[in-house]
Design an enzyme around this catalytic site. Structure first.
Site, short mmCIF file in Angstrom:
data_model
loop_
_atom_site.label_atom_id
_atom_site.label_comp_id
_atom_site.label_asym_id
_atom_site.label_seq_id
_atom_site.Cartn_x
_atom_site.Cartn_y
_atom_site.Cartn_z
N LYS A 74 -5.25 -38.91 -8.71
CA LYS A 74 -4.39 -38.38 -7.39
C LYS A 74 -4.11 -39.57 -6.68
O LYS A 74 -3.21 -39.79 -6.02
CB LYS A 74 -5.26 -37.45 -6.48
CG LYS A 74 -4.97 -36.03 -7.11
CD LYS A 74 -6.05 -35.11 -6.36
CE LYS A 74 -5.92 -33.60 -6.72
NZ LYS A 74 -6.23 -33.61 -7.99
N GLU B 265 -8.28 -38.41 2.77
CA GLU B 265 -7.02 -37.81 3.49
C GLU B 265 -7.33 -37.62 4.92
O GLU B 265 -8.40 -36.93 5.14
CB GLU B 265 -6.25 -36.81 2.72
CG GLU B 265 -5.73 -37.27 1.61
CD GLU B 265 -4.96 -36.11 0.80
OE1 GLU B 265 -4.89 -34.76 1.31
OE2 GLU B 265 -3.97 -36.37 -0.11
N HIS C 92 -11.01 -24.13 0.16
CA HIS C 92 -9.77 -24.51 -0.18
C HIS C 92 -9.30 -24.02 -1.39
O HIS C 92 -8.57 -24.55 -2.24
CB HIS C 92 -10.17 -26.21 -0.20
CG HIS C 92 -10.91 -26.84 0.73
ND1 HIS C 92 -10.22 -27.24 1.83
CD2 HIS C 92 -12.14 -27.30 0.79
CE1 HIS C 92 -11.02 -27.92 2.55
NE2 HIS C 92 -12.33 -27.86 2.29
N ARG D 19 1.09 -27.88 -14.18
CA ARG D 19 1.08 -26.59 -15.13
C ARG D 19 1.55 -25.28 -14.32
O ARG D 19 2.03 -25.63 -13.15
CB ARG D 19 -0.30 -26.33 -15.30
CG ARG D 19 -1.34 -26.39 -13.91
CD ARG D 19 -2.76 -25.89 -14.11
NE ARG D 19 -3.47 -26.25 -12.76
CZ ARG D 19 -3.52 -25.54 -11.56
NH1 ARG D 19 -2.59 -24.39 -11.73
NH2 ARG D 19 -3.93 -25.87 -10.58
#
Length: 678
Positions: A121, A205, A240, A297
């Site tokens: 990421k 983040e 999440h 995916r």
């Protein structure tokens, strides 16, 4: 560069509902289907439905579904020319794709280079910045020193979101509200990330307080073509992980839809993408959006896109993998109506969404009885009645997908379909999904990623019950009792029969959460009447109100309940001492017990600290003999890739632990001896 591949046999390297769903399209295209399975899944539905099935190994995913060499060997043995990975497991594993390339087996998905570009990421953020895709402020560096990470979080400003760099699906992800809680959150994320992905690297983040989670479905072929199939709103999440998804996203202007869609296609082209992918964005209230990640995916929630576009995305995947061009160009794609998907999990929302295990004694949905159009309702499931829900894998059982002409119609259909879904033997979130679908804020499109947290008080509010609900529960429990006590001789009956006396039974009902309480929360129903062989008519007295009532069985667990001439249809059953009733207005659960001459009273409450689910002990957080305060963490368990912390039930001390880190425990096992202060 374009590629031309032909294959007539497809191996699906996955399990559960996605394996069944992929094989459904593959069979429709005339392909032979191969399933793979672990020992825990030897009799699973995806194994039963495949043309052939090959064992991979023991129950643990790392020894079966995650074992690259075993999956490749299964493809060789079966003669499979291609492998579809589904989602999860090996679906975003670049080494797996490279192994297939070396073996000459087609991977139904992107090239390994694209997976690598988005799998890390931190590196992905840099690539997206290069493609002109907007980013959330954060730290994505290689230096993983604890002190540096904490300093970066302090610089960004709390709250921040810790995320596993190699992760997804909510694993290794936590919100940190303050600098004081950073280290504990970092340690927990690293443990989860190591267990799920074998990688402890983290990124940080800025945590936006009221964002929506809006993602764009993209598709690229090997001829340089790329399109977006519009967007999905996935804002309603717990831990999440998504719970309810819908397409299209509410409130999207055509300009914003085009801007996000084009940004998503740019992101895919930046990494040389081929196949189905999803670019996830955070959408702020002012209309600004930020790249979050790209899932290389097929997504769990892809069916809502299929519903509004009329396209089969798995068929698109297979055709692109065969080297064909995309079936449609961007200007040929349109949106029709609205769609919702609800994820049915084996978990207990009332116990902080703890995973549940067991045997499904019933798994069915009566569309005809509920008046639902089969063309508007789709149930993608990996289980059937009699299947065992294992502790080894993700607890999702099925996905309920509906379609309507507009959002309101689709939402009404979703609610009726949830009411028609009959699942027994395992605790599920079905009732919680119904509360979400009928919540005023959800109906009003007041969406953000903290929806469940913001509305926790109303979503988990203590229930109050109507006279009709008490009456219905009394009838359902009484009907079950009568069936259990059916006999030809009145002398052998134990249902309240008395010679030359009215047939009278007294029933106490209360919320199951208060079944052990000695308070005045119970409602008493006095049932009086006669029961003939093929008829049931009763007089029910609740407080100062008396109702004439009857209950008529329909198909499955459906019944017709009539109270003072008002007849309604519902799903109803008695599960032990709990009566469960479900209709489009919601679910009612009431603890049922007799308080007449044959009453057996309340059961004694257990006083030991036991395992709430099957799992593995991760860590002991205190030593035996330690003094603790109520709520202090004592030990950490892991089940289905999620951690659960066991806390002290009161002030006292831990006398001894029965298990150590690494031990496997069963649901109900006594974990430790705890002595509360007197």
């Amino acid at each position: 560069m374009s590629r031309s591949n032909t294959f007539d046999t497809l191996l699906v390297a996955n399990r559960g509902e996605i394996a069944c769903r992929v094989m459904r399209t593959a069979r429709a295209m005339g392909l032979r289907t191969i399933a793979v399975y672990s020992d825990a899944d030897a009799n699973a539905r995806h194994v039963r439905e495949a043309d052939e099935a090959i064992r991979l190994g023991p129950a643990a995913a790392r020894e079966s579904y995650l074992k690259v060499e075993a999956v490749v060997e299964a493809a060789r043995r079966s003669g499979a020319g291609a492998i579809h990975p589904g989602y999860g497991f090996l679906s975003e594993n670049g080494a797996f794709v490279e192994a297939l390339d070396q073996a000459g087996i087609v991977f139904v998905g992107p090239p390994a280079s694209a997976i690598a570009a988005m799998g890390d990421k931190s590196a992905a953020k840099a690539r997206m910045a290069n493609a002109g895709v907007p980013l959330v402020p954060g730290y994505h560096g290689d230096d993983q020193d604890d002190a540096l990470l904490k300093a970066e979080a302090d610089k960004i400003g709390y709250p921040v979101l810790l995320k596993a760099s190699a992760g997804g699906g909510g694993k290794g992800m936590r919100v940190v509200e303050s600098t004081e809680g950073f280290q504990a959150a970092l340690d927990g994320c690293r443990r989860e990330s190591q267990a799920a992905f074998g990688d402890q690297r983290m990124l940080i983040e800025k945590y936006l307080t009221q964002p929506r989670h809006v993602e764009v479905q993209v598709f690229c072929d090997s001829h340089g073509n790329g399109v977006y199939l519009f967007e999905r709103d996935c804002s309603v999440q717990r831990r999440h992980q998504k719970v309810l998804e819908e397409a299209p996203a509410p409130g999207m202007s055509e300009a914003l839809r085009r801007e996000m869609g084009e940004a998503a296609v740019r992101a895919a082209r930046e990494i040389g993408y081929v196949g189905a992918g999803t670019v996830e964005f955070l959408l702020d209230a002012d209309g600004s959006f930020f790249f979050m990640e790209m899932n290389t995916r097929l997504q769990v929630e892809h069916p809502v896109t299929e519903m509004i576009t009329g396209q089969d995305l798995v068929e698109w995947q297979l055709r692109v993998a065969m080297g064909e061009r995309l079936p449609l160009a961007q200007d040929e794609l349109t949106i029709t109506g609205h769609s919702f998907e609800a994820r049915l999990y084996a978990e207990d929302p009332e116990q902080d969404f703890l995973p549940a295990t067991g045997t499904l004694t019933r798994f069915a949905m009566d569309l005809e009885g509920a008046g639902l159009d089969p063309a508007r309702v789709r149930l993608d499931s990996g289980v059937e009645t009699g299947d065992v829900v294992s502790m080894h894998y993700d607890p999702m059982l099925a996905k309920l997908i509906v379609h309507g002409n507009d959002r309101n119609q689709a939402l009404a259909t979703l609610n009726r379909a949830l009411a028609a879904l009959d699942v027994q033997g395992v605790v599920t979130n079905r009732a919680f999904l119904q509360r979400l679908a009928t919540h005023p804020a959800f109906k009003a499109c007041e969406l953000d990623t903290r929806f469940i947290e913001k509305h926790e008080e109303t979503l988990f509010a203590p229930r109050s019950y109507s006279t009709e609900e008490y009456a219905g529960a009394a009838l359902v429990g009484l009907n079950q009792l009568a069936r259990e006590c059916e006999t030809d001789s009145p002398w052998d009956r134990h249902d309240g029969f008395r010679v030359n006396a009215p047939h009278t039974i007294r029933i106490a009902l209360c919320d199951p959460a208060h079944a052990q309480d000695d308070d005045d929360s119970e409602a008493v129903v006095v049932v009086e009447g006669t029961r003939e062989r093929n008829d049931a008519a009763w007089h029910l007295t609740i407080g100062d109100q008396t109702l004439t009532a009857r209950l008529d069985p329909l198909a499955g667990d459906a019944v017709a309940m009539t109270l003072d001439g008002h007849r309604r249809r519902l799903q109803a059953r008695r599960d032990g001492n709990v009566v469960v009733m479900v209709d489009p207005r919601g679910e009612t659960r009431l603890f049922w017990r007799r308080i007449d001459a044959i009453d057996h009273g309340h059961h004694e409450a257990e006083s030991t600290l036991t395992a709430p689910m099957h799992g593995t002990v991760v860590a002991l957080l205190v030593e035996a003999g330690a003094r603790v305060e109520k709520g202090m963490p004592l030990m950490v368990m892991e089940a289905m890739k999620m951690e659960h912390t066991m806390s002290a039930p009161a002030d006292g001390h831990v006398a001894s632990f029965h298990f150590q880190a690494g031990d496997t425990v069963g649901q109900g096992d006594v974990l430790l001896e705890f002595a509360a202060d007197e």
